[in-house]
Design an enzyme around this catalytic site. Structure first.
Site, mmCIF file in Angstrom:
data_model
loop_
_atom_site.group_PDB
_atom_site.id
_atom_site.type_symbol
_atom_site.label_atom_id
_atom_site.label_comp_id
_atom_site.label_asym_id
_atom_site.label_seq_id
_atom_site.Cartn_x
_atom_site.Cartn_y
_atom_site.Cartn_z
ATOM 1 N N GLY A 228 94.665 -3.655 49.991
ATOM 2 C CA GLY A 228 95.389 -4.739 50.736
ATOM 3 C C GLY A 228 96.708 -4.378 50.731
ATOM 4 O O GLY A 228 97.660 -5.282 51.071
ATOM 5 N N ASP B 167 91.899 -2.810 41.962
ATOM 6 C CA ASP B 167 90.639 -3.071 41.437
ATOM 7 C C ASP B 167 90.323 -4.245 40.585
ATOM 8 O O ASP B 167 91.416 -4.259 39.549
ATOM 9 C CB ASP B 167 90.353 -1.698 40.556
ATOM 10 N N ASP C 53 87.826 4.930 51.168
ATOM 11 C CA ASP C 53 88.870 4.589 49.918
ATOM 12 C C ASP C 53 90.205 5.391 50.003
ATOM 13 O O ASP C 53 89.923 6.679 49.932
ATOM 14 C CB ASP C 53 88.068 4.900 48.633
HETATM 15 C C1 GLA Z 1 89.069 3.114 43.707
HETATM 16 C C2 GLA Z 1 88.440 1.863 44.285
HETATM 17 C C3 GLA Z 1 87.290 1.502 43.107
HETATM 18 C C4 GLA Z 1 86.220 2.717 43.373
HETATM 19 C C5 GLA Z 1 86.996 3.895 42.641
HETATM 20 C C6 GLA Z 1 86.284 5.021 42.545
HETATM 21 O O1 GLA Z 1 89.783 2.766 42.528
HETATM 22 O O2 GLA Z 1 89.147 0.997 44.551
HETATM 23 O O3 GLA Z 1 86.584 0.359 43.934
HETATM 24 O O4 GLA Z 1 85.652 3.028 44.395
HETATM 25 O O5 GLA Z 1 88.162 4.030 43.326
HETATM 26 O O6 GLA Z 1 86.693 6.060 42.446
#
Ligand code: GLA
Length: 376
Positions: free
Chosen positions: A155, A176, A116
């Protein structure tokens, strides 16, 4: 297919919850329906020791033992990290420790990594993404263990065009998801524009499911599942599997819809028609079947007119309604289909006759005999 901790548990995930979810995945029949991965998202990370080796925090006393437990259930286990110094929740990231972390994950028995972007944006620009994701992709490949690689950078930078080059198996395509109609439908309906980039082994990921988390109706959750299935999207449940309402269980384990999602051909849907409030999508399946989804984005029920010719079909054809599980005889050329507000009607059509001048290469598909009730 699997489960991820973030949507329901966020920072509250711990060893006991993960074991409980593995138990529930088996007990509930989700494993039998095809769900396999139990994925721990952010907040498992502890500190690095003097050698730089990362350790889990006190919520996860023994990652190797937890992985063994999940494997003992016939399931696989996933974990999470970031190319930045810190994860999105402020825990230790993999910056400068990519190979070491990949080796640690492999030694624990991890089968899946979600990587991430998060705080990497403080040090790097979008132009650096390819190289940073490549670094962890290479590290996973030389870790000695097959580990599914999930890219999460929301994305940006047309990730669908280069993720396979860095060994990505799936890549988030959006910000998200939230457990409400506005968020889910905005994400779901926008994905059709990049549908051509999803291929077997390399998938567009419009984020994890919110089905069962309480913010949408059952009809809206059916639409959520149908959209993801038409998009051949990863199905990562995000609810508490230990405590599911029967209607939620039925949506998540609908074998007919799962069969569309997991179809071996691996091509995503294409749009047949759309208006402000409606959308008709078709997905070519292996063996010549078609999945059709007729969506109504308006809050009120409404009728959507579909023409069999739009699906490359000549009447009559046979369909199965994948949510009512009833057979549908398509005897005429045109239908006015009643669709609930925020709902969907989803069919699997087995062509009896293909239209010779059909769009979308329909004439190339094998000719099949349709028999009502003959569907999987
Ligand atoms: C980001 C990701 C989420 C999740 C959080 C965790 O926002 O996009 O899917 O993994 O971090 O902190």
């Amino acid at each position: 297919m699997g489960w991820n901790s973030w949507n329901k548990f966020a920072g509250r995930v711990d060893d006991a919850a993960v074991r409980g979810m593995a138990d529930a995945m088996v007990r509930s029949g989700m494993k039998a329906a095809g769900y396999k991965y139990i994925n721990i998202d952010d907040t498992w990370e502890g500190v690095r020791d003097a050698q730089g080796v990362i350790h889990s925090n006190k919520k996860f006393p023994d990652m190797k033992a937890l992985a063994d437990y999940v494997h003992g259930k016939g399931l696989k286990i996933g974990i999470y990290s970031s190319p930045g110094a810190e994860t999105c929740a402020g825990y230790e990231g993999s910056l400068g420790h990519e190979e070491q972390d990949a080796r640690t994950f492999a030694a624990w028995g991890i089968d899946y990594l979600k990587y991430d972007w998060c705080s990497a944006s403080a040090l790097y620009s979008n132009d650096d993404m390819h190289a940073l994701y490549q670094k962890m992709g290479d590290a996973l490949r030389s870790s000695g263990r097959p580990i599914v690689y999930s890219l999460c950078q929301y994305g940006r930078a047309d990730v669908w065009k280069w993720a396979p080059e860095v060994s990505g198996n799936l890549w988030r395509t959006t910000d998200d998801i939230r457990d409400n109609w506005e968020s889910m439908s905005r994400i779901g309906f926008s994905q059709i524009d990049i549908a051509e980039w999803g291929k077997p082994g390399h998938w567009n990921d419009p984020d994890m499911l919110e089905i069962g988390n309480g913010g949408m109706s059952d009809v809206e959750y059916q639409t959520h599942m149908s959209l993801w299935a038409m998009l051949a999207a990863p199905l990562l449940a995000g609810n508490d599997l230990r405590d599911m309402q029967p209607s939620i269980h039925a949506i998540l384990t609908n074998r007919d819809v799962i069969a569309v999602d997991q179809d071996a051909k691996g091509t995503e849907a294409r749009r047949v028609s759309a208006s402000r409030d409606t959308g008709v999508w078709i997905r070519d399946l292996s063996g010549g079947d078609r999945a059709v989804a007729i969506f109504n984005r308006a809050a009120m029920a409404g009728k959507v007119t579909v023409k069999l010719a739009d699906f490359g079909l000549k009447a009559p054809a046979h369909a199965k309604d994948l949510w009512t599980h009833k057979n549908v005889a398509l005897a005429g050329a045109e239908y006015a289909v009643e669709v609930p507000g925020h709902g969907v009607v989803m069919w699997r059509i087995r062509p009896t006759q293909l239209q010779s001048d059909a769009a979308g290469g329909a004439v190339d598909l094998p000719h099949q005999t349709g028999i009502i009730g003959h569907f999987r």
